[in-house]
Design a protein around this motif. Structure first.
Motif, short mmCIF file in Angstrom:
data_model
loop_
_atom_site.label_atom_id
_atom_site.label_comp_id
_atom_site.label_asym_id
_atom_site.label_seq_id
_atom_site.Cartn_x
_atom_site.Cartn_y
_atom_site.Cartn_z
N GLU A 1 0.80 -1.13 -0.15
CA GLU A 1 -0.11 0.10 -0.09
C GLU A 1 0.88 1.29 0.00
O GLU A 1 0.61 2.45 -0.60
CB GLU A 1 -0.92 0.02 1.22
CG GLU A 1 -2.13 1.20 1.15
CD GLU A 1 -3.32 0.73 2.12
OE1 GLU A 1 -4.07 1.67 2.02
OE2 GLU A 1 -2.99 -0.02 2.88
N LYS A 2 2.06 1.09 0.84
CA LYS A 2 2.99 2.35 0.77
C LYS A 2 3.61 2.73 -0.56
O LYS A 2 3.90 3.73 -0.86
CB LYS A 2 3.76 2.23 1.85
CG LYS A 2 3.41 2.30 3.40
CD LYS A 2 4.32 1.92 4.44
CE LYS A 2 3.87 2.15 5.94
NZ LYS A 2 4.79 1.57 6.76
N SER A 3 3.77 1.73 -1.44
CA SER A 3 4.55 1.52 -2.73
C SER A 3 3.74 2.10 -3.66
O SER A 3 4.32 2.48 -4.39
CB SER A 3 4.87 0.35 -2.92
OG SER A 3 5.89 -0.08 -1.96
N THR B 1 -8.72 8.74 -3.54
CA THR B 1 -8.93 7.60 -3.94
C THR B 1 -9.66 6.74 -2.85
O THR B 1 -9.45 6.37 -1.79
CB THR B 1 -7.56 6.72 -4.34
OG1 THR B 1 -6.88 7.25 -5.19
CG2 THR B 1 -7.99 5.21 -4.75
N SER B 2 -10.63 6.03 -3.51
CA SER B 2 -11.56 5.43 -2.20
C SER B 2 -10.70 4.12 -1.68
O SER B 2 -10.02 3.51 -2.22
CB SER B 2 -13.02 5.03 -2.98
OG SER B 2 -12.69 3.83 -3.65
N MET C 1 -8.08 -1.07 -1.97
CA MET C 1 -8.19 -2.51 -1.35
C MET C 1 -7.98 -3.27 -2.35
O MET C 1 -7.25 -4.48 -2.34
CB MET C 1 -9.35 -2.75 -0.51
CG MET C 1 -9.52 -4.25 0.08
SD MET C 1 -11.00 -4.56 0.99
CE MET C 1 -11.11 -2.96 2.21
N LYS C 2 -8.61 -3.09 -3.70
CA LYS C 2 -8.84 -4.20 -4.83
C LYS C 2 -7.72 -4.28 -5.33
O LYS C 2 -6.90 -5.08 -5.90
CB LYS C 2 -9.81 -3.82 -5.69
CG LYS C 2 -11.30 -4.04 -5.14
CD LYS C 2 -12.36 -3.79 -5.85
CE LYS C 2 -13.85 -3.86 -5.44
NZ LYS C 2 -15.00 -3.37 -6.18
N ILE C 3 -6.88 -3.03 -5.36
CA ILE C 3 -5.62 -2.80 -6.25
C ILE C 3 -4.44 -3.63 -5.35
O ILE C 3 -3.54 -4.22 -5.70
CB ILE C 3 -5.29 -1.50 -6.50
CG1 ILE C 3 -6.22 -0.93 -7.86
CG2 ILE C 3 -3.70 -1.18 -6.93
CD1 ILE C 3 -6.18 0.50 -8.04
N VAL C 4 -4.35 -3.21 -4.09
CA VAL C 4 -3.43 -3.96 -3.04
C VAL C 4 -3.54 -5.49 -3.11
O VAL C 4 -2.81 -6.20 -3.19
CB VAL C 4 -3.57 -3.34 -1.57
CG1 VAL C 4 -2.95 -4.26 -0.63
CG2 VAL C 4 -3.24 -1.91 -1.47
N ASP D 1 -5.70 4.78 -10.58
CA ASP D 1 -6.51 4.25 -9.32
C ASP D 1 -7.59 3.90 -9.34
O ASP D 1 -8.42 3.45 -8.39
CB ASP D 1 -6.40 5.66 -8.40
CG ASP D 1 -5.04 5.93 -8.20
OD1 ASP D 1 -3.85 5.29 -8.08
OD2 ASP D 1 -4.89 7.33 -8.02
N SER D 2 -8.20 3.27 -10.43
CA SER D 2 -9.51 2.65 -10.67
C SER D 2 -9.36 1.27 -10.79
O SER D 2 -8.57 0.75 -11.87
CB SER D 2 -10.17 3.29 -11.75
OG SER D 2 -11.27 2.35 -12.23
N TRP D 3 -9.74 0.16 -10.20
CA TRP D 3 -9.67 -1.21 -10.36
C TRP D 3 -10.45 -1.45 -11.52
O TRP D 3 -9.66 -2.57 -12.07
CB TRP D 3 -10.14 -1.84 -9.01
CG TRP D 3 -10.40 -3.42 -9.33
CD1 TRP D 3 -11.30 -4.01 -9.38
CD2 TRP D 3 -9.25 -4.20 -9.60
NE1 TRP D 3 -11.02 -5.59 -9.59
CE2 TRP D 3 -9.61 -5.59 -9.75
CE3 TRP D 3 -7.56 -3.78 -9.60
CZ2 TRP D 3 -8.76 -6.74 -10.08
CZ3 TRP D 3 -6.82 -5.05 -9.81
CH2 TRP D 3 -7.42 -6.25 -10.09
#
Length: 459
Positions: A362-364, A371-372, A377-380, A406-408
C-alpha cells in the motif's frame, strides 16, 4: 420397518436413458471454462464430499474441484441438491461443466466417469453403546440394530450395503432416511432422538469431534466410489481434467487433502485450538490471532481472514507447488526481507508477514488523494496475488492510454490485456506478459467475502 425401498426402483435405467438421448448433440459447443472464467460443478443431492459447516464450504470433492478451478485460474461455482437426472441435464445443456456423482450413477452411454476417490460409510451411536459394541465378540451388526431406531444418510441408500442391511433386518426396526445434513443428524443422535446413525466416514469424524457423546461403532466393508462426469459440450475439458488430476495426485496439496479428510486433520484443525467462532458469529479458529496482529499493525482482521480463506481455507500446513506456505501462502524469502525469525508456517509468523506485505504494498502504490478505500483495497489485493510489478505495469498502461491508474476497473482491464503480446511488449511494461484472470478472480472472491464478513462479524 418403514417402507423405503420404492424410490430406488428403475433409477439407474432412467438415468442411463436420459444421457443416451440428451447428450447426443455433437453440434453444440459452448465457450471453454477458461473463456468463461467460471467452473460450474453440480453435486448430487446428499452425496458425501460436500458439506457446509460454520458457514463455510468443506468436503473432499469440494476442495478437489476448488484446486482444479485454481489451476484453471477461474471462479468455482457449486450447485448442490440435484437429482442424478438433473445433473445429467445440466451437463448436456451446458449449465454445468462437471458433475460429482457415484460411480454407479455414471454408467452412461457416451460419457465415461472419471474416478475421484473412494470412501465408506460408518455406523455411529452414543459412546456408551459404541464401547459395548466394540467389545462384543463376535460383533454381529444386525443383532445390534434389530428393534432399534436407525437413521441413514441418503447416500447410503445407493450402496450395496444398504440392500444387504434391508434384507437382514427384521421388524420392529425403525429405519429412517435423514432429510438433514450429516452434522444435524449427528446432533440428533447426540440428543438420543435415534439409537444409531449411518453416514459417510469423513463427515462422521468431524461431527463426532463436536458431539462428544457420539462414537463410531462399525465401518462398512464396502467402499463407495465417487466420480466426476464431464460436460460433452466443452471440447478438451475431460482430457485437461484427467491430466491435471494425474499431476495433482502426485502433489503435496493432494497429500494434505487426504490428511485433512481421511486422517482426522480437519478435525484437528477445527478443534485443536477450540472451535467457537462459528457458533459465536466469528470466522475461523484463528480469529484471536488475526485480531491480535491486525490490531497492532492497523488492519481489519476480517480482510486478512478473507485473504486466508482464499489462499488456504485456514489450512496452516498448506504448501503450494511454488513453495508458498501456510495460512497466507507466504514465500520463505519474505521472512528474510522483513527480518521475521522462526518457521514461516507458524500461524503467528505467517499472518504477521502477510500484514507486513500488505502494508508495504500500500505504501508503494502512491495512490492519488481521494482514492476510495475500496479501490485501494482491490488494487492492493491484486498486488498480493500477482506481485506488485505486474500491477504497476497495468497502472502504467492505464495512465499511458488515458485511463485511471487508481481505478480497479481500469487497472484490471490492463492487467488482463498484459496477456496480449502487443501490450506485453509495450514500453510501459517492465515485467513481461501476464495472464490476469486468476488475479481478477482472487480480488473478486476476497472482496466479496470481506463484505460478507463485515455484515455478519463484529470488528
Amino acid at each position: 420397518m418403514t417402507e423405503i425401498r420404492k424410490s430406488s426402483i428403475g433409477f439407474l435405467t432412467l438415468f442411463c436413458l436420459f444421457f443416451a438421448t440428451s447428450c447426443s448433440r455433437s453440434d453444440v459447443r459452448m465457450p471453454s471454462v477458461r473463456e468463461r472464467g467460471r467452473l460450474t460443478v453440480v453435486v448430487e443431492d446428499r452425496l458425501p464430499g460436500y458439506f457446509v459447516f460454520g458457514g463455510e464450504s468443506y468436503g473432499y470433492q469440494y476442495d478437489l474441484f476448488r484446486a482444479y478451478a485454481d489451476h484453471l485460474g477461474v471462479e468455482l461455482h457449486v450447485v448442490v441438491g440435484r437429482t442424478p437426472s438433473q445433473c445429467a441435464r445440466m451437463l448436456c445443456e451446458g449449465e454445468a461443466d462437471l458433475a460429482a456423482t457415484l460411480a454407479d450413477h455414471a454408467a452412461t452411454e457416451g460419457l465415461v466417469p472419471v474416478p475421484i476417490y473412494r470412501t465408506s460409510y460408518v455406523l455411529l451411536s452414543d459412546k456408551k453403546t459404541a464401547a459395548q459394541a466394540r467389545r462384543a465378540e463376535p460383533f454381529r451388526l444386525t443383532e445390534w440394530l434389530r428393534g432399534r431406531k436407525v437413521m441413514i444418510a441418503p447416500g447410503f441408500k445407493r450402496s450395496g450395503a444398504y440392500d444387504m442391511l434391508l434384507d437382514s433386518l427384521a421388524f420392529p426396526t425403525e429405519l429412517y432416511v435423514s432429510s438433514a445434513n450429516s452434522f444435524e443428524s449427528i446432533a440428533a443422535l447426540g440428543e438420543k432422538r435415534y439409537d444409531f446413525l449411518i453416514c459417510e466416514m469423513s463427515e462422521a469424524q468431524l461431527g463426532c469431534a463436536f458431539q462428544k457423546n457420539v462414537g463410531q461403532v462399525y465401518r462398512f466393508a464396502e467402499s463407495v466410489s465417487m466420480s466426476a462426469l464431464v460436460s460433452p459440450l466443452d471440447e478438451g475439458l475431460r482430457a485437461d481434467f484427467e491430466a491435471w488430476l494425474a499431476r495433482f495426485r502426485c502433489s503435496e496439496e493432494y497429500a494434505m487433502l487426504n490428511y485433512l479428510y481421511f486422517e482426522k486433520g480437519i478435525v484437528g484443525q477445527m478443534t485443536g485450538r477450540r472451535w467457537t467462532s462459528a457458533e459465536a458469529g466469528g470466522i475461523s479458529v484463528y480469529d484471536d490471532l488475526f485480531k491480535k496482529i491486525c490490531e497492532r499493525e492497523g488492519y481489519d482482521w476480517r480482510l486478512v481472514s478473507a485473504i486466508a480463506y482464499s489462499e488456504s481455507r485456514f489450512n496452516p500446513w498448506l504448501v503450494s507447488h511454488r513453495g508458498a506456505q501456510g495460512l497466507m501462502q507466504i514465500m520463505p524469502h519474505v521472512a528474510r526481507q522483513f527480518d521475521v525469525a522462526g518457521n514461516v508456517m507458524d500461524p503467528e509468523n505467517n499472518v504477521l508477514l502477510a500484514v507486513k506485505v500488505l502494508s508495504k504494498i500500500e505504501k508503494s502504490l502512491d495512490f492519488a488523494p481521494g482514492t476510495s478505500a475500496d479501490e485501494r483495497m482491490k488494487i492492493v489485493l491484486a498486488c498480493y496475488n500477482a506481485g506488485i510489478g505486474h500491477v504497476m505495469d497495468a497502472r502504467n498502461l492505464a495512465r499511458k492510454y488515458g485511463a485511471d491508474p487508481d481505478s480497479w476497473a481500469d487497472v484490471s482491464r490492463y492487467l488482463t490485456l498484459k496477456s496480449d503480446p502487443a501490450y506485453a511488449g509495450d514500453e510501459a511494461v517492465r515485467h513481461g506478459r501476464f495472464v490476469g484472470r486468476q488475479t481478477l478472480a482472487f480480488v473478486d472472491n476476497v472482496y466479496d467475502r470481506y463484505v460478507r464478513y463485515c455484515t455478519s462479524v463484529r470488528r
